[in-house]
Design a protein around this motif. Structure first.
Motif, PDB file in Angstrom:
ATOM      1  N   GLN A 188       0.838  -1.206   0.000  1.00  0.00           N
ATOM      2  CA  GLN A 188       0.000   0.000   0.000  1.00  0.00           C
ATOM      3  C   GLN A 188       0.874   1.258   0.000  1.00  0.00           C
ATOM      4  O   GLN A 188       0.584   2.232  -0.708  1.00  0.00           O
ATOM      5  N   ALA A 192       1.166   4.087  -2.864  1.00  0.00           N
ATOM      6  CA  ALA A 192       0.902   5.474  -2.476  1.00  0.00           C
ATOM      7  C   ALA A 192       2.037   6.389  -2.943  1.00  0.00           C
ATOM      8  O   ALA A 192       1.783   7.500  -3.431  1.00  0.00           O
ATOM      9  N   CYS A 193       3.291   5.922  -2.824  1.00  0.00           N
ATOM     10  CA  CYS A 193       4.428   6.733  -3.292  1.00  0.00           C
ATOM     11  C   CYS A 193       4.366   6.942  -4.798  1.00  0.00           C
ATOM     12  O   CYS A 193       4.607   8.056  -5.304  1.00  0.00           O
ATOM     13  N   PHE A 246      -3.750  12.843  -3.865  1.00  0.00           N
ATOM     14  CA  PHE A 246      -2.436  12.214  -3.777  1.00  0.00           C
ATOM     15  C   PHE A 246      -1.352  13.277  -3.528  1.00  0.00           C
ATOM     16  O   PHE A 246      -0.236  13.138  -4.010  1.00  0.00           O
ATOM     17  N   VAL A 249       1.763  11.221   1.072  1.00  0.00           N
ATOM     18  CA  VAL A 249       1.637   9.762   1.190  1.00  0.00           C
ATOM     19  C   VAL A 249       0.444   9.350   2.056  1.00  0.00           C
ATOM     20  O   VAL A 249      -0.312   8.447   1.658  1.00  0.00           O
ATOM     21  N   SER A 251      -2.433  10.880   2.552  1.00  0.00           N
ATOM     22  CA  SER A 251      -3.654  11.095   1.765  1.00  0.00           C
ATOM     23  C   SER A 251      -3.747  10.088   0.625  1.00  0.00           C
ATOM     24  O   SER A 251      -4.843   9.599   0.300  1.00  0.00           O
ATOM     25  N   ALA A 252      -2.613   9.750   0.032  1.00  0.00           N
ATOM     26  CA  ALA A 252      -2.620   8.776  -1.058  1.00  0.00           C
ATOM     27  C   ALA A 252      -3.010   7.394  -0.545  1.00  0.00           C
ATOM     28  O   ALA A 252      -3.752   6.658  -1.217  1.00  0.00           O
ATOM     29  N   MET A 253      -2.528   7.002   0.635  1.00  0.00           N
ATOM     30  CA  MET A 253      -2.899   5.698   1.199  1.00  0.00           C
ATOM     31  C   MET A 253      -4.384   5.643   1.511  1.00  0.00           C
ATOM     32  O   MET A 253      -5.036   4.608   1.305  1.00  0.00           O
ATOM     33  N   LEU A 256      -6.181   5.235  -1.843  1.00  0.00           N
ATOM     34  CA  LEU A 256      -6.035   3.876  -2.361  1.00  0.00           C
ATOM     35  C   LEU A 256      -6.846   2.882  -1.538  1.00  0.00           C
ATOM     36  O   LEU A 256      -7.355   1.893  -2.082  1.00  0.00           O
ATOM     37  N   TYR A 297      -3.222  -1.944  -9.182  1.00  0.00           N
ATOM     38  CA  TYR A 297      -3.438  -1.867  -7.733  1.00  0.00           C
ATOM     39  C   TYR A 297      -4.586  -2.782  -7.304  1.00  0.00           C
ATOM     40  O   TYR A 297      -4.476  -3.502  -6.302  1.00  0.00           O
TER      41      TYR A 297
END
Length: 485
Positions: A188, A192-193, A246, A249, A251-253, A256, A297
């Motif tokens: 994850q 995210a990165c 995004f 990181v 917020s991106a996780m 996702l 993903y």
């Protein structure tokens, strides 16, 4: 249990569970192991009638808990349920006292409080007793304690063997599932990165879609309510970001994780496809190829890793079930072989004595005949798949002719099997009954189509496709010893 030369499988045996022995120590420093009252308490708490009765009261208590009116607390119904709660709490208190007398409280091994499920019972009953003893001045504390009564249904776990095994399996899985959680979290984090590098600062947009940059998204603009030019509406331009973004990181996780739940993620996908450059508004379908990121993903996290979770839990349940046979000298495969050998029965097969009927029987049971029928079913399926909207009258007529042809061939197959097995043998097989109903339905469909061609539906022969289920009939392909009948 009947005694004979063939032992019964362990799964068919109903062995009575042994009572938990009384610990070799005194209870409350008063009752010894030979004390009559303690022996009586031990006999009562291990009686099936007592256990089932407590389960019944737990069920009634849970129903009463669900029947309370949380809005109007001083209704007559709540008053009656409060008195019922006094009764249930008294019964559960007596149960705990009997068990503590039989097994002791906490000091020696095997005592009541040495078991986690018994501690749960004690906590639930203690909360109920404390809530009854509190005065109205501490109404907030009383409410909190009464809320804890929702744990009361969990007391049934300690009295149902199946529920206890399920809970134990859950705890075992939670203790050993840490490696999978770590791998999933790392994956994850990696996605995210990558998402931050692809989409950071690219999900901003102006409420006025004609403006692409924040410097332009100022002032007011006119929109029309429901697209009616006679209803203009003046709105303020606003430069906003997406709820799931995004930009970093964490917020991106979170974004996702939303994708992995399959809830509302298409909007995130569309916004990603429309994303342009940083601090610039969206352009319709600017980067369609970016959807590959979400596809990969979903395959890796939502499908692969989630299935690993499910598979691991299933394996844990199986391992816990094998604990029942830990003292058995045979392994799992050997036990299955023994049980199969004990349950195996000879397979009887009909072989006609009439020479002409035997020839038909030999044909319909041959491998070539099965392959021929499979090819016909496949061709019929292809013909059905070729039908489409707006097809020409010639094509429709050709499909009707092929439908009648396949119906006739399947009817011939049914007649041959009726001759080979006779009606009694033919209809004794559920697969043959299924084929018979499909063929009769197809014949009726063809007749009705010819009588009323205006309502002819070329897709009505679809039931013939279901005949391919006959190919999975295990009795057709398994070799067995044939005996004449």
């Amino acid at each position: 249990m009947p005694v004979g030369p063939r032992p019964r499988p362990l799964t068919e045996l109903h062995i009575k569970e042994k009572a938990v022995p009384m610990p070799d120590a005194s209870a409350f420093f008063i009752f010894s192991t030979t004390n009559r009252f303690r022996v009586l308490c031990h006999r009562i708490v291990n009686d099936n009638i007592f256990t089932n009765l407590i389960l019944f009261f737990i069920l009634l208590s849970s129903i009463a808990l669900a029947a309370e009116d949380p809005v109007h607390q001083y209704t007559k119904r709540n008053q009656v349920l409060t008195y019922a709660d006094y009764v249930f709490t008294s019964i559960f208190t007596v149960e705990i006292l009997l068990k503590m007398t039989a097994y002791g409280a906490i000091i020696h091994k095997g005592s009541f409080c040495r078991n986690y499920f018994n501690i749960l019972d004690l906590v639930v009953v203690s909360v109920s007793l404390i809530s009854f003893g509190m005065h109205s001045s501490a109404i907030a504390v009383v409410k909190i304690l009464r809320v804890l009564r929702v744990l009361r249904p969990l007391r049934a776990i300690n009295r149902a063997k199946g529920l206890k095994h399920v809970v134990q399996c859950v705890f075992v899985a939670l203790r050993t599932i840490g490696n999978i959680v770590i791998v999933t979290t790392l994956l994850q984090f990696m996605f995210a990165c990558v998402g931050v590098q692809l989409f950071k600062g690219k999900f901003y947009r102006c409420s006025d879609e004609s403006k692409q940059r924040e410097s332009e998204c100022k002032g007011q603009y006119i929109s029309y309510k429901d697209g009616d030019v006679n209803q203009p509406v003046i709105n303020e331009r606003k430069w906003t970001n997406s709820d799931f973004k995004f930009d970093d990181v964490p917020s991106a996780m979170m974004a996702l994780f939303t994708v992995s739940t399959f809830e509302g993620w298409p909007q995130l996908l569309y916004r990603s496809i429309d994303s342009h450059t940083e601090d610039t508004g969206p352009i319709y379908n600017y980067r369609v190829e970016i959807s590959i990121f979400f596809i990969i993903y979903i395959i890796v996290i939502a499908f692969f890793m989630m299935n690993i979770f499910v598979g691991f839990v299933i394996v844990t349940f199986q391992e816990q079930g094998e604990q029942e046979y830990k003292n058995c000298e045979l392994d799992k495969n050997q036990r299955q072989c023994v049980e199969y050998a004990l349950k195996a029965r000879a397979l009887r097969r009909y072989i006609p004595k009439n020479p002409y009927q035997y020839k038909v029987w030999y044909v319909v049971n041959s491998t070539y005949f099965e392959y021929l029928m499979f090819v016909l079913i496949l061709l019929n399926t292809i013909c059905l798949a070729m039908q489409h909207h707006g097809q020409s009258p010639f094509f429709s007529h050709a499909m009707d002719v092929l439908n009648m042809l396949f119906t006739g061939l399947f009817t011939v197959e049914m007649i041959l099997k009726l001759i080979a097995f006779k009606p009694r043998g033919y209809f004794s097989d559920p697969w043959n009954v299924f084929d018979f109903l499909i063929v009769i339905g197809s014949i009726i469909d063809v007749i009705l189509s010819e009588i009323n061609p205006a309502e002819n539906n070329p897709s009505t022969s679809i039931p013939m496709v279901i005949q391919n289920s006959d190919e999975i009939n295990p009795a057709e392909n398994n070799p067995s010893t044939s005996i004449p009948m």
